[in-house]
Write an enzyme that holds these catalytic residues in place. Structure first.
Site, mmCIF file in Angstrom:
data_model
loop_
_atom_site.group_PDB
_atom_site.id
_atom_site.type_symbol
_atom_site.label_atom_id
_atom_site.label_comp_id
_atom_site.label_asym_id
_atom_site.label_seq_id
_atom_site.Cartn_x
_atom_site.Cartn_y
_atom_site.Cartn_z
ATOM 1 N N GLY A 90 0.612 -1.275 -0.111
ATOM 2 C CA GLY A 90 0.014 -0.193 0.051
ATOM 3 C C GLY A 90 0.810 1.269 -0.037
ATOM 4 O O GLY A 90 0.465 2.163 -0.649
ATOM 5 N N GLU A 94 -15.793 -25.753 -15.602
ATOM 6 C CA GLU A 94 -17.244 -25.839 -16.392
ATOM 7 C C GLU A 94 -18.455 -25.990 -15.415
ATOM 8 O O GLU A 94 -19.646 -25.885 -15.740
ATOM 9 C CB GLU A 94 -17.023 -26.780 -17.360
ATOM 10 C CG GLU A 94 -16.874 -28.325 -16.986
ATOM 11 C CD GLU A 94 -17.029 -29.212 -18.542
ATOM 12 O OE1 GLU A 94 -17.844 -29.347 -18.983
ATOM 13 O OE2 GLU A 94 -16.049 -29.986 -18.284
ATOM 14 N N LYS A 135 5.798 -16.955 0.671
ATOM 15 C CA LYS A 135 5.060 -18.344 0.981
ATOM 16 C C LYS A 135 4.469 -19.124 -0.407
ATOM 17 O O LYS A 135 4.491 -20.349 -0.227
ATOM 18 C CB LYS A 135 3.610 -17.802 1.872
ATOM 19 C CG LYS A 135 2.796 -18.796 2.068
ATOM 20 C CD LYS A 135 1.488 -18.059 2.546
ATOM 21 C CE LYS A 135 0.781 -17.548 1.304
ATOM 22 N NZ LYS A 135 -0.272 -16.667 1.643
ATOM 23 N N GLU A 173 10.854 3.334 5.702
ATOM 24 C CA GLU A 173 10.797 1.873 5.924
ATOM 25 C C GLU A 173 11.874 1.364 6.769
ATOM 26 O O GLU A 173 13.104 1.558 6.553
ATOM 27 C CB GLU A 173 10.613 1.232 4.721
ATOM 28 C CG GLU A 173 10.950 -0.275 4.827
ATOM 29 C CD GLU A 173 9.510 -0.888 5.570
ATOM 30 O OE1 GLU A 173 9.813 -1.548 6.650
ATOM 31 O OE2 GLU A 173 8.385 -0.678 5.257
ATOM 32 N N THR A 210 5.353 -6.904 3.933
ATOM 33 C CA THR A 210 5.092 -8.147 4.574
ATOM 34 C C THR A 210 4.974 -9.197 3.004
ATOM 35 O O THR A 210 5.354 -10.034 2.989
ATOM 36 C CB THR A 210 3.969 -8.506 5.449
ATOM 37 O OG1 THR A 210 4.144 -7.909 6.610
ATOM 38 C CG2 THR A 210 3.561 -9.731 5.527
ATOM 39 N N CYS A 211 4.155 -8.598 2.323
ATOM 40 C CA CYS A 211 3.811 -9.514 1.233
ATOM 41 C C CYS A 211 4.957 -10.015 0.373
ATOM 42 O O CYS A 211 5.049 -11.074 -0.148
ATOM 43 C CB CYS A 211 2.741 -8.849 0.364
ATOM 44 S SG CYS A 211 2.062 -9.641 -1.152
ATOM 45 N N TYR A 250 11.132 -2.973 -6.056
ATOM 46 C CA TYR A 250 10.369 -2.144 -5.454
ATOM 47 C C TYR A 250 11.193 -0.804 -5.227
ATOM 48 O O TYR A 250 10.801 0.169 -5.174
ATOM 49 C CB TYR A 250 9.681 -2.793 -4.178
ATOM 50 C CG TYR A 250 8.362 -3.486 -4.472
ATOM 51 C CD1 TYR A 250 7.227 -3.041 -3.617
ATOM 52 C CD2 TYR A 250 8.351 -4.654 -5.147
ATOM 53 C CE1 TYR A 250 6.197 -3.706 -3.972
ATOM 54 C CE2 TYR A 250 7.068 -5.281 -5.295
ATOM 55 C CZ TYR A 250 6.150 -4.675 -4.666
ATOM 56 O OH TYR A 250 4.906 -5.524 -4.896
ATOM 57 N N HIS A 276 -14.849 -27.155 -22.052
ATOM 58 C CA HIS A 276 -14.659 -28.637 -21.764
ATOM 59 C C HIS A 276 -13.364 -29.273 -22.402
ATOM 60 O O HIS A 276 -13.107 -28.988 -23.582
ATOM 61 C CB HIS A 276 -16.213 -29.499 -22.371
ATOM 62 C CG HIS A 276 -16.181 -30.997 -21.811
ATOM 63 N ND1 HIS A 276 -16.279 -31.511 -20.772
ATOM 64 C CD2 HIS A 276 -15.732 -31.664 -22.879
ATOM 65 C CE1 HIS A 276 -16.069 -32.736 -20.846
ATOM 66 N NE2 HIS A 276 -15.973 -32.890 -22.037
ATOM 67 N N THR A 301 -3.308 -8.065 0.523
ATOM 68 C CA THR A 301 -2.513 -7.022 -0.186
ATOM 69 C C THR A 301 -3.266 -6.404 -1.292
ATOM 70 O O THR A 301 -3.043 -5.063 -1.785
ATOM 71 C CB THR A 301 -1.355 -7.933 -1.032
ATOM 72 O OG1 THR A 301 -0.582 -8.554 0.062
ATOM 73 C CG2 THR A 301 -0.400 -7.094 -1.839
ATOM 74 N N GLY A 332 -3.356 -15.298 14.048
ATOM 75 C CA GLY A 332 -3.782 -13.948 13.530
ATOM 76 C C GLY A 332 -2.530 -12.794 13.620
ATOM 77 O O GLY A 332 -1.534 -13.014 14.095
ATOM 78 N N TYR A 346 -6.166 -19.012 7.670
ATOM 79 C CA TYR A 346 -5.498 -19.231 6.443
ATOM 80 C C TYR A 346 -3.993 -19.566 6.671
ATOM 81 O O TYR A 346 -3.198 -20.419 5.888
ATOM 82 C CB TYR A 346 -6.132 -18.187 5.472
ATOM 83 C CG TYR A 346 -5.227 -16.657 5.615
ATOM 84 C CD1 TYR A 346 -4.094 -16.485 4.858
ATOM 85 C CD2 TYR A 346 -5.910 -15.996 6.383
ATOM 86 C CE1 TYR A 346 -3.740 -15.256 5.032
ATOM 87 C CE2 TYR A 346 -5.221 -14.482 6.535
ATOM 88 C CZ TYR A 346 -4.225 -14.158 5.790
ATOM 89 O OH TYR A 346 -3.562 -13.036 6.055
ATOM 90 N N ILE A 347 -3.221 -18.627 7.379
ATOM 91 C CA ILE A 347 -1.865 -18.822 7.553
ATOM 92 C C ILE A 347 -1.657 -20.290 8.100
ATOM 93 O O ILE A 347 -0.606 -20.818 7.519
ATOM 94 C CB ILE A 347 -1.312 -17.690 8.512
ATOM 95 C CG1 ILE A 347 -1.416 -16.443 7.740
ATOM 96 C CG2 ILE A 347 0.321 -18.017 8.858
ATOM 97 C CD1 ILE A 347 -0.947 -15.296 8.555
ATOM 98 N N GLU A 381 -2.117 -22.908 5.389
ATOM 99 C CA GLU A 381 -0.954 -22.577 4.331
ATOM 100 C C GLU A 381 0.167 -23.377 4.683
ATOM 101 O O GLU A 381 0.805 -24.204 4.016
ATOM 102 C CB GLU A 381 -0.901 -21.393 3.716
ATOM 103 C CG GLU A 381 -2.219 -20.838 3.092
ATOM 104 C CD GLU A 381 -2.129 -19.335 2.871
ATOM 105 O OE1 GLU A 381 -2.769 -18.972 1.770
ATOM 106 O OE2 GLU A 381 -1.229 -18.648 3.389
ATOM 107 N N CYS A 385 2.937 -13.128 1.230
ATOM 108 C CA CYS A 385 2.313 -13.902 0.018
ATOM 109 C C CYS A 385 3.342 -14.271 -0.756
ATOM 110 O O CYS A 385 3.262 -15.523 -1.189
ATOM 111 C CB CYS A 385 1.581 -12.728 -0.675
ATOM 112 S SG CYS A 385 0.694 -11.695 0.314
#
Length: 464
Positions: free
Chosen positions: A16, A442, A51, A35, A42-43, A99, A437, A312, A263, A179-180, A183, A48
């Protein structure tokens, strides 16, 4: 002489923060960003991207096993953790550089230091005697893993430390089943580690659709992951070269490593926000309005630090809206509706829109369409695993309110389905779309049979 050193100063260079800094600079603003760790957040650095690379690495065990059914001979296979983690770290370094160059090319001043606020317009950087001033401050400091406050908490690692392991343990206990947790449980299991998941709730992945939760739990158990529900951790003790995880009720689990996946907490404190009047929420998040503005007129916040949706793409969307509002004369409120998300477990799941339970709370009548089937690939590989696809539909308007997929490429499928769901597509429009198909996806346009919940048993509370 300008009244301020910068038009915009960004604290935090994650997804962000970098997006907001770059866009504002490209629109002519004087921008600085601070920074304290590494540009990318983190991502990119420890979330993300690395991982997902570990997810890819872990999946090869199943790929090699499946290949036998297709005629491939896979002998003398070996896995080397050092090679995988070295290559993952190399890619993280590359992205960190990319970045950094993005900000440099946009003309953004970069400060690798911890920033704090002395006033709503004055920033102090660690290690410097002078201060900087800015007309607008954007807080994009993200969040950090939460470690439960229990005896022995110092023995727990988090997802951050997983990327620093020099060797894999033989056994790991994962505390938490969000979810962490799911994963990393899948990653470690795929790489041959004996995994036990300890969760105090009734079922994994709280807030996801129940069919996805049940389906993933069954699939992970079939892959050898020991999921222990209603398991409340009381303490963690060092036991020689191992650890003993004591559970409330007296049971214990012996393991080589304990990971907290309980969390993430917003990074809203410790750099002067409260002292200058910024309102923080119950868990330290920055409270903001629909334009990401805090309680102080010139201070804004985006991303995980606001605790709206810790994803993200959401942070990037919030940054886009912030820049449009402040620097492009285009007031743009943030829209968090129909955001797709995925859990890169094994198998993976993707979801967008409302769960069946939430839809039943909102609508007078809900139709549910479900298909559970063995994918074509598994008919030859011999893998005993099912895919699940589910559509939740408002019966009165025929609009598809939710799409939920469990199985291979679930995230890729749901990304496309999210467009239709967001645009208010109806079940009839799904049905009118020709199927591609043979594909698993589908099923989303061929499901015709509504699923009906089982009738209540006579004499039960439900029947009454």
């Amino acid at each position: 002489m300008a009244e301020f050193d910068y038009d915009l100063f960004v604290i935090g260079a994650g997804s962000g923060g970098v997006r907001a800094a770059r866009l504002a600079a490209e629109l002519g603003a004087r921008v600085g960003v601070a920074e304290e760790y590494r540009i990318g957040g983190t991502c990119v650095i420890r979330g993300c991207v690395p991982k997902k690379l570990l997810v890819y690495g872990a999946r090869y065990a199943g790929e090699f096993e499946d290949a036998r059914g297709f005629g491939w001979t896979c002998e003398d296979l070996r896995f080397d953790w050092a090679t995988l983690i070295r290559n993952v770290r190399r890619e993280v370094d590359r992205l960190n550089g990319a970045y950094t160059r993005t900000l440099e090319n946009a003309g953004v001043d970069r400060f690798l230091a911890r920033a704090s606020l002395e006033t709503p317009h004055v920033v102090r950087l660690a290690g410097r005697d002078d201060t900087l001033s800015a007309k607008t401050i954007l807080v994009a400091t993200g969040a950090h893993p939460f470690i439960p406050n229990l005896p022995g908490r110092e023995h727990l690692i988090t997802s951050n430390e997983c990327f620093e392991l020099e060797a894999l343990p033989e056994r790991i206990a994962v505390v938490g089943a969000g979810y962490i947790g799911m994963e990393f449980a899948s990653i470690f299991a795929g790489l041959g580690v004996a995994v036990t998941v300890l969760y105090r709730g009734e079922q994994i992945l709280r807030d996801f659709d129940m069919d996805l939760r049940d389906g993933l739990a069954e699939a992970m158990r079939n892959r050898g992951v020991n999921l222990r529900m209603n398991a409340n951790v009381a303490a963690v003790e060092k036991d020689g070269g191992a650890y003993r995880v004591q559970l409330k009720g007296g049971d214990c689990v012996t393991t080589d490593l304990v990971m907290a996946a309980t969390g993430r907490v917003p990074n809203g404190s410790g750099f002067g926000l409260q002292q200058i009047g910024v309102k923080l929420g119950w868990n330290g998040h920055v409270a903001v309005d629909e334009f990401s503005k805090s309680s102080v007129e010139n201070i804004y916040a985006v991303g995980d630090v606001t605790d709206r949706m810790q994803l993200t793409p959401v942070a990037i969307h919030e940054a886009n809206a912030f820049v449009e509002t402040l620097f492009n004369d285009n007031p743009t409120p943030v829209d968090h509706s129909f955001v797709p998300t995925a859990v890169f477990s094994e198998p993976e799941l993707g979801t967008v829109g409302f769960t069946e339970g939430k839809a039943r709370e909102m609508c007078r009548q809900v139709d549910v369409y479900k298909s559970r089937f063995k994918p074509l690939r598994a008919t030859v590989s011999g893998r005993d695993e099912k895919m699940l696809m589910k559509l939740v539909v408002d019966a009165e308007t025929d609009k598809v309110l939710g799409c939920h997929v469990l199985g291979g490429d679930a995230a890729e499928i749901v990304q496309m389905a999210a467009i239709a769901v967001r645009l208010g597509a109806t079940k009839a429009q799904f049905d009118a779309t020709r199927a591609l198909h043979p594909s698993a996806a589908e099923e989303l346009v061929t499901m015709r049979q509504r699923w009906e919940p089982p009738a209540p048993v006579a004499g039960s509370d439900a029947a009454a």
